[in-house]
Design a protein around this motif. Structure first.
Motif, PDB file in Angstrom:
ATOM      1  N   ARG A 142      28.680  40.428  34.890  1.00 22.79           N
ATOM      2  CA  ARG A 142      28.998  39.177  35.581  1.00 22.79           C
ATOM      3  C   ARG A 142      30.158  38.475  34.888  1.00 22.79           C
ATOM      4  NH1 ARG A 142      23.135  36.357  36.248  1.00 22.79           N
ATOM      5  NH2 ARG A 142      23.272  36.599  33.976  1.00 22.79           N
ATOM      6  N   VAL A 143      31.105  38.006  35.666  1.00 21.08           N
ATOM      7  CA  VAL A 143      32.263  37.302  35.113  1.00 21.08           C
ATOM      8  C   VAL A 143      31.820  36.054  34.357  1.00 21.08           C
ATOM      9  CG1 VAL A 143      34.418  36.111  35.684  1.00 21.08           C
ATOM     10  CG2 VAL A 143      33.773  38.188  36.931  1.00 21.08           C
ATOM     11  N   SER A 144      30.838  35.374  34.886  1.00 18.33           N
ATOM     12  CA  SER A 144      30.374  34.119  34.264  1.00 18.33           C
ATOM     13  C   SER A 144      29.726  34.350  32.907  1.00 18.33           C
ATOM     14  CB  SER A 144      29.393  33.395  35.191  1.00 18.33           C
ATOM     15  OG  SER A 144      28.286  34.219  35.501  1.00 18.33           O
ATOM     16  N   GLN A 149      32.713  28.823  31.867  1.00 17.97           N
ATOM     17  CA  GLN A 149      33.314  27.734  32.646  1.00 17.97           C
ATOM     18  C   GLN A 149      33.632  28.148  34.079  1.00 17.97           C
ATOM     19  OE1 GLN A 149      34.862  29.720  30.527  1.00 17.97           O
ATOM     20  NE2 GLN A 149      37.092  29.432  30.436  1.00 17.97           N
ATOM     21  N   PHE A 150      33.530  29.448  34.371  1.00 19.62           N
ATOM     22  CA  PHE A 150      33.880  29.948  35.706  1.00 19.62           C
ATOM     23  C   PHE A 150      32.760  29.667  36.704  1.00 19.62           C
ATOM     24  CE2 PHE A 150      33.400  33.465  38.790  1.00 19.62           C
ATOM     25  CZ  PHE A 150      34.574  33.314  39.499  1.00 19.62           C
ATOM     26  N   GLN A 151      33.139  29.130  37.848  1.00 14.48           N
ATOM     27  CA  GLN A 151      32.188  28.939  38.945  1.00 14.48           C
ATOM     28  C   GLN A 151      32.940  28.994  40.270  1.00 14.48           C
ATOM     29  OE1 GLN A 151      29.406  25.710  38.621  1.00 14.48           O
ATOM     30  NE2 GLN A 151      28.885  25.749  40.798  1.00 14.48           N
ATOM     31  N   LEU A 188      44.933  30.633  31.369  1.00 13.36           N
ATOM     32  CA  LEU A 188      43.886  31.206  32.217  1.00 13.36           C
ATOM     33  C   LEU A 188      42.520  30.592  31.977  1.00 13.36           C
ATOM     34  CD1 LEU A 188      44.641  35.028  32.420  1.00 13.36           C
ATOM     35  CD2 LEU A 188      44.718  33.358  34.260  1.00 13.36           C
ATOM     36  N   GLU A 189      42.219  30.240  30.727  1.00 19.20           N
ATOM     37  CA  GLU A 189      40.895  29.664  30.452  1.00 19.20           C
ATOM     38  C   GLU A 189      40.706  28.344  31.211  1.00 19.20           C
ATOM     39  OE1 GLU A 189      43.444  28.855  26.704  1.00 19.20           O
ATOM     40  OE2 GLU A 189      43.076  30.499  28.124  1.00 19.20           O
ATOM     41  N   LYS A 190      41.828  27.631  31.441  1.00 21.24           N
ATOM     42  CA  LYS A 190      41.748  26.401  32.228  1.00 21.24           C
ATOM     43  C   LYS A 190      41.667  26.713  33.724  1.00 21.24           C
ATOM     44  CE  LYS A 190      44.042  23.292  28.972  1.00 21.24           C
ATOM     45  NZ  LYS A 190      45.157  22.322  28.780  1.00 21.24           N
ATOM     46  N   ILE A 191      42.421  27.712  34.158  1.00 17.18           N
ATOM     47  CA  ILE A 191      42.362  28.102  35.571  1.00 17.18           C
ATOM     48  C   ILE A 191      40.964  28.584  35.928  1.00 17.18           C
ATOM     49  CG2 ILE A 191      43.246  29.715  37.313  1.00 17.18           C
ATOM     50  CD1 ILE A 191      45.922  29.662  35.864  1.00 17.18           C
ATOM     51  N   ALA A 192      40.333  29.321  34.998  1.00 14.45           N
ATOM     52  CA  ALA A 192      38.976  29.832  35.242  1.00 14.45           C
ATOM     53  C   ALA A 192      38.012  28.697  35.554  1.00 14.45           C
ATOM     54  CB  ALA A 192      38.487  30.623  34.033  1.00 14.45           C
ATOM     55  N   ARG A 194      38.673  25.970  37.102  1.00 13.81           N
ATOM     56  CA  ARG A 194      39.018  25.223  38.298  1.00 13.81           C
ATOM     57  C   ARG A 194      38.604  25.919  39.596  1.00 13.81           C
ATOM     58  NH1 ARG A 194      44.833  22.381  38.187  1.00 13.81           N
ATOM     59  NH2 ARG A 194      43.987  21.847  40.257  1.00 13.81           N
ATOM     60  N   PHE A 195      38.025  27.110  39.487  1.00 13.06           N
ATOM     61  CA  PHE A 195      37.603  27.807  40.703  1.00 13.06           C
ATOM     62  C   PHE A 195      36.440  27.102  41.404  1.00 13.06           C
ATOM     63  CE2 PHE A 195      40.217  31.363  39.259  1.00 13.06           C
ATOM     64  CZ  PHE A 195      40.725  31.818  40.462  1.00 13.06           C
ATOM     65  N   ASN A 196      35.828  26.116  40.731  1.00 16.27           N
ATOM     66  CA  ASN A 196      34.784  25.339  41.403  1.00 16.27           C
ATOM     67  C   ASN A 196      35.375  24.439  42.496  1.00 16.27           C
ATOM     68  OD1 ASN A 196      36.081  23.470  39.809  1.00 16.27           O
ATOM     69  ND2 ASN A 196      34.230  22.699  38.797  1.00 16.27           N
TER      70      ASN A 196
END
Length: 435
Positions: A142-144, A149-151, A188-192, A194-196
């Motif tokens: 799982r990516v999460s 922080q990814f959602q 990327l860690e910040k972009i990850a 923001r997918f919420n």
């Protein structure tokens, strides 16, 4: 006296018998030597014929490829191009055409570096295959679990998104979500995190929807696994072992290289040079690799399975398994002659075609790439053991057809005058010509 006669007769008989034995014992040896000499001569003749045909084909290929790109240059369709073609473990062609910079008139050669754009995704797919082969990850991870922080969507939807989904563009994210954030240089860690803000369009695994930001998260996953940035992993695991001497993944290395192509854009007055930029340096996994035509020749030879010491062929094969049908849009590769169907694997498109010459169905591993006005194409034909890569420092219209055009040239030359060379090997001078 009688005893003496008997002794003489006995001695003569014995000597005659020994002579006959020696004579009869040498006859088979003589035949064996004659046979061995015949085989050696036949092998030598076959090798000589193979070398002659190889050289003729090499010359014919060089003339045909040079004619093709000279015509494109004369028509103003390209500024510069790095071209490589491999067959088996031989680099048949690796050279350059046109200019690195239209203003300076510096010529492209086999070692001129281009930005690869989305051809980088193919490197990422193979890196994950190597880590899986080492037991360090699973396609079902799982990516999460790697990026808390990814959602994307609900919590249950987020937990369904696996590494296999982001590698195959099937996470359920809308087309090109957050590519603008990547190009803006946001980490990327910040972009990850923001997918919420994004509403999924499908459940994970149901539909192909091309991504850059989502795909690039693979680099963050591999960093968690290896402890190294993806650029370091690519350098250590592929660039150095394969001898890809000019390949890189950072802007500083790129601009410090004196033999680098600059991008160009088309104006009413013709081509205009542009500055190199650092777009996708924050998203290496999706579009941040730089390399020369010679580097790409070595990469394709590896993809065809000729460097098993780097990664065994069975592990490589997982990258090229069709994972999802690409059944949307009027993509340029769907207009290639003989096209039957297209799929996506892990960082690679997989096409099914009917060959124009043999009329047999074949598979092609392919990807295109665009970044900073560079436009590139790579295609590998596993059954024929052929790879073709074209790197362009302009967004040229020939990019849409250059792969089938060059493949037609290669196939016509190397299907012609084939001879049975079973049990022979090409001379050492007839392989890896450009190394």
């Amino acid at each position: 006296m009688r005893r003496f006669k008997i002794l003489v007769v006995f001695t003569f008989s014995t000597m005659l018998l020994l002579f006959l034995l020696v004579l009869s014992g040498h006859k088979p040896v003589s035949k064996e030597l004659d046979t061995a000499n015949f085989i050696d001569n036949e092998q030598f003749a076959l090798r000589a014929e193979a070398s002659r045909i190889y050289k003729e084909q090499q010359q014919e290929l060089e003339v045909a490829i040079s004619t093709y790109f000279s015509k494109a240059l004369k028509a103003g369709d390209i500024v510069g191009a790095g071209v490589s073609i491999v067959k088996g473990d031989s680099i048949l062609f690796s050279s350059g055409f046109g200019n690195k910079n239209i203003d300076a008139k510096a010529k492209v050669n086999a070692e001129t570096v281009f930005r690869l754009g989305s051809l980088s995704k193919g490197f990422t797919g193979v890196l994950t295959a190597e880590l899986k082969n080492e037991g360090k990850l699973s396609w079902q991870d799982r990516v999460s679990d790697y990026l808390p922080q990814f959602q994307l969507g609900s919590q249950s939807n987020t937990e369904e998104i696996k590494l296999s989904h982001i590698l195959s563009h099937t996470s359920g994210t809308p087309y090109h979500s957050f590519t603008n954030l990547v190009e803006a240089g946001i980490p990327l860690e910040k972009i990850a995190g923001r997918f919420n803000e994004v509403t999924p369009i499908t459940k994970p695994g149901e539909m192909y929807s091309y991504q850059n930001a989502m795909f690039a998260l693979t680099g963050e996953v591999t960093k968690k696994i290896t402890g190294n940035d993806i650029g370091v992993s690519l350098e250590k695991r592929f660039f150095k072992p394969l001898g890809m001497c000019s390949a890189s993944t950072d802007y500083e290395t790129l601009i410090s290289n004196k033999n680098v192509a600059v991008p160009h854009s088309k104006t009413r007055r013709g081509w205009r040079s542009k500055k190199l930029n650092d777009h996708y340096d924050n998203a290496i996994a999706a579009g941040g690799v730089n390399a020369s035509a010679l580097d790409m020749a070595k990469w394709m030879r590896f993809l065809l399975g000729h460097n098993p010491e780097v990664l065994e062929k069975s592990a490589l094969a997982e990258v090229f398994k069709p994972r999802v049908d690409i059944n949307i849009g009027r993509k340029y590769y769907k207009r290639w002659p003989g096209h039957l169907a297209s799929y996506y694997g892990f960082g690679w498109r997989i096409h099914k075609f009917k060959d124009e010459i043999t009329q047999k169905q074949q598979t092609i591993w392919h990807h295109g790439g665009s970044v900073n006005s560079f436009r590139n194409e790579i295609a590998v034909y596993p059954a024929a053991d052929i790879g073709i890569c074209v790197l362009l420092n302009s967004n040229s219209p020939i990019a849409r057809t250059v792969i089938p055009d060059l493949h037609k040239i290669v196939e016509a030359i190397y299907l012609k005058n084939q001879i049975n060379l079973a049990g022979t090997n090409l001379p050492e001078t007839a392989v890896n010509t450009f190394e």
